[in-house]
Design an enzyme around this catalytic site. Structure first.
Site, PDB file in Angstrom:
ATOM      1  N   TYR A  99       0.840  -1.192   0.000  1.00  0.00           N
ATOM      2  CA  TYR A  99       0.000   0.000   0.000  1.00  0.00           C
ATOM      3  C   TYR A  99       0.880   1.250   0.000  1.00  0.00           C
ATOM      4  CZ  TYR A  99      -3.827  -3.073   1.514  1.00  0.00           C
ATOM      5  OH  TYR A  99      -4.749  -4.075   1.623  1.00  0.00           O
TER       6      TYR A  99
ATOM      7  N   HIS B  23      -0.827 -12.011   1.281  1.00  0.00           N
ATOM      8  CA  HIS B  23      -1.746 -11.110   0.570  1.00  0.00           C
ATOM      9  C   HIS B  23      -2.326 -11.779  -0.674  1.00  0.00           C
ATOM     10  CE1 HIS B  23      -2.319  -6.507  -0.252  1.00  0.00           C
ATOM     11  NE2 HIS B  23      -3.451  -7.164  -0.238  1.00  0.00           N
TER      12      HIS B  23
ATOM     13  N   PRO C 244     -15.858  -3.632   2.874  1.00  0.00           N
ATOM     14  CA  PRO C 244     -17.206  -3.998   3.330  1.00  0.00           C
ATOM     15  C   PRO C 244     -18.263  -2.977   2.951  1.00  0.00           C
ATOM     16  CG  PRO C 244     -15.948  -3.088   5.147  1.00  0.00           C
ATOM     17  CD  PRO C 244     -14.989  -3.223   4.001  1.00  0.00           C
ATOM     18  N   LEU C 245     -17.813  -1.788   2.521  1.00  0.00           N
ATOM     19  CA  LEU C 245     -18.735  -0.748   2.075  1.00  0.00           C
ATOM     20  C   LEU C 245     -18.697  -0.596   0.557  1.00  0.00           C
ATOM     21  CD1 LEU C 245     -18.054   1.918   4.850  1.00  0.00           C
ATOM     22  CD2 LEU C 245     -19.823   0.153   4.779  1.00  0.00           C
TER      23      LEU C 245
ATOM     24  N   ARG D 196     -16.176  -0.343  -1.521  1.00  0.00           N
ATOM     25  CA  ARG D 196     -15.225   0.705  -1.913  1.00  0.00           C
ATOM     26  C   ARG D 196     -15.890   2.079  -1.891  1.00  0.00           C
ATOM     27  NH1 ARG D 196     -10.797  -2.192  -3.581  1.00  0.00           N
ATOM     28  NH2 ARG D 196     -11.273  -4.330  -4.240  1.00  0.00           N
TER      29      ARG D 196
END
Length: 339
Positions: A57, A133, A213-214, A216
C-alpha cells in the site's frame, strides 16, 4: 463509547470493527500524511484498535522496485506512541502494482525478507497478524505457510492470516499451521465467498475479515462518478458503466437506514455482522476512511440491529448488482476465479 472486542481464530482478539489502512494511501486520490495520522489516532481513541495495512500500500518511490511500504511507515507513526493499544495486521506477497498479471512471491527467502522489511517500516518487533496477501500460484501454499510458521516460532509474528484464498488452499494451509483469519472482499453486494470459502473458514476455526465492506465507498451513497474517475476504480465497470444501475442497491440500503435511524454505511456493516452470525463464524470488517467523522460513524455499526425482514431485503441486494468485483482481467486475482 468504545467498541467491543471479538475473537477471530487461534486466540486472536481484536476490536469488533477494524480500520483498513489502504484508504490512507493515494489509491483513491491524494492524501495528506498528517491528516491521515490524525484519523488513525481518532480510530484508536474510539476503540477501533485493529489496524490493517500491507507492504504494497502506498505510492512507489521513484527508482525503487518492490512494495512501496509507505502505508506501513504511516502506521508506524501511530505505533510509535500507541503500540500496546493496537492489534496490528500487515501483508506480504504482492511484488508490484496491482495490474493485470501482477507478480507475487511466497518462497521462504522472500517471506523472511518481507517480514523484516515490514517490521522495520512499522517500527515494531512483532506483527500480531501476518497475512499472505496473494499466493504464488506455481508454488505450493504449504511452502509459503511453512515459512510464515517459522516467523511465529521466531517470535516475529503472533498469528497467521490468508487473503483471497480458495477453500482448498485454506484447508492445505491450515494443515501446516493454525490460521487466525481469512481476508477477502465480502459485503452485501460481493458475496461469492459464501459458497465455499466461508464454510471452509468456519471448519478451520478461522475468523473472517471482510475488506471493502462498504463496496469501496459505493454502498455509503457518497461515491460520485467524478471521484471514480480520479482513482483506481476508473476502469471498473461496476463503478463506471453500471454506476447508475447499481444505485438501486444504494437506494435499498438507504431505505433500511431510514427505518433504523442508521446511516447507509452502518446498515451495510450491520448486515455483515448479521450474516456472520447466520453463517456461524466471527466477522470483523475493516472499512477504511480518511475522515475522523466517518471513523465514529462506522464504529457505531456495532450497535445497529436489523430485523429479520430488513435482513431478508438486504440479502436480495446482490441480485441487483451489475458488474463483477474483480479489479483486474485476471480471474486468478480473486478466490472465486480459481475455484
Amino acid at each position: 463509547m468504545s467498541v467491543s472486542t471479538m475473537e477471530l481464530g487461534d486466540g486472536l482478539t481484536v476490536s469488533r470493527i477494524g480500520f483498513g489502512g489502504m484508504a490512507l494511501s493515494d489509491v483513491y486520490g491524494e492524501t495528506n500524511p498528517d491528516d491521515a495520522l490524525r484519523t488513525l489516532h481518532q480510530a484508536v481513541d474510539r476503540g477501533v484498535t485493529f489496524i490493517d495495512t500491507a507492504d504494497v500500500y502506498g505510492e512507489p518511490r521513484p527508482g525503487t522496485e518492490g512494495p512501496a511500504g509507505t502505508n506501513e511507515e504511516l502506521i508506524g507513526r501511530l505505533l510509535a506512541d500507541r503500540r500496546d493499544e493496537v492489534q496490528l495486521a500487515t501483508k506480504f506477497g504482492i511484488t508490484g502494482e496491482v495490474t493485470d498479471g501482477v507478480a507475487t512471491r511466497g518462497d521462504r527467502a522472500y517471506v523472511r525478507a518481507a517480514c523484516e522489511a515490514s517490521l522495520r517500516r512499522l517500527g515494531t518487533d512483532v506483527i500480531d497478524l501476518y497475512y499472505m496477501h496473494r499466493r504464488q500460484l506455481d508454488l505450493p501454499i504449504e511452502e509459503t505457510v511453512g515459512a510464515m510458521a517459522e516467523l511465529v516460532a521466531a517470535g516475529k509474528v503472533r498469528h497467521l492470516g490468508l487473503s483471497e484464498v480458495t477453500a482448498t488452499e485454506l484447508r492445505a494451509a491450515a494443515a501446516v499451521h493454525p490460521i487466525a483469519a481469512i481476508q477477502s472482499e465480502w459485503s452485501l453486494w460481493s458475496r461469492d465467498v459464501e459458497a465455499r470459502v466461508v464454510p471452509a473458514a468456519r471448519a478451520a476455526g478461522a475468523g473472517f475479515v471482510p475488506y471493502s465492506p462498504l463496496g469501496r465507498g459505493f454502498l455509503t451513497g457518497t461515491l460520485t462518478p467524478e471521484r471514480v474517475a480520479g482513482g483506481m476504480l476508473r476502469d471498473h465497470p461496476r463503478f463506471t458503466e453500471h454506476f447508475a444501475a447499481n444505485q438501486r442497491v444504494v437506494d435499498l440500503v438507504r431505505e433500511v437506514g431510514e427505518e433504523t435511524g442508521a446511516s447507509p454505511a452502518q446498515v451495510a456493516l450491520a448486515w455483515l455482522y448479521a450474516q456472520g452470525e447466520a453463517l456461524g463464524l466471527p466477522v470483523v470488517p475493516i472499512p477504511g476512511t480518511r475522515s475522523a467523522k466517518r471513523v465514529s460513524e462506522n464504529a457505531g455499526a456495532v450497535e445497529v440491529r436489523l430485523t429479520a425482514e430488513q435482513k431478508a431485503r438486504l440479502d436480495g441486494a446482490a441480485d441487483l448488482v451489475q458488474g463483477g468485483r474483480n479489479l483486474t482481467t485476471s480471474a486468478d486475482w480473486i478466490s472465486s476465479g480459481r475455484e
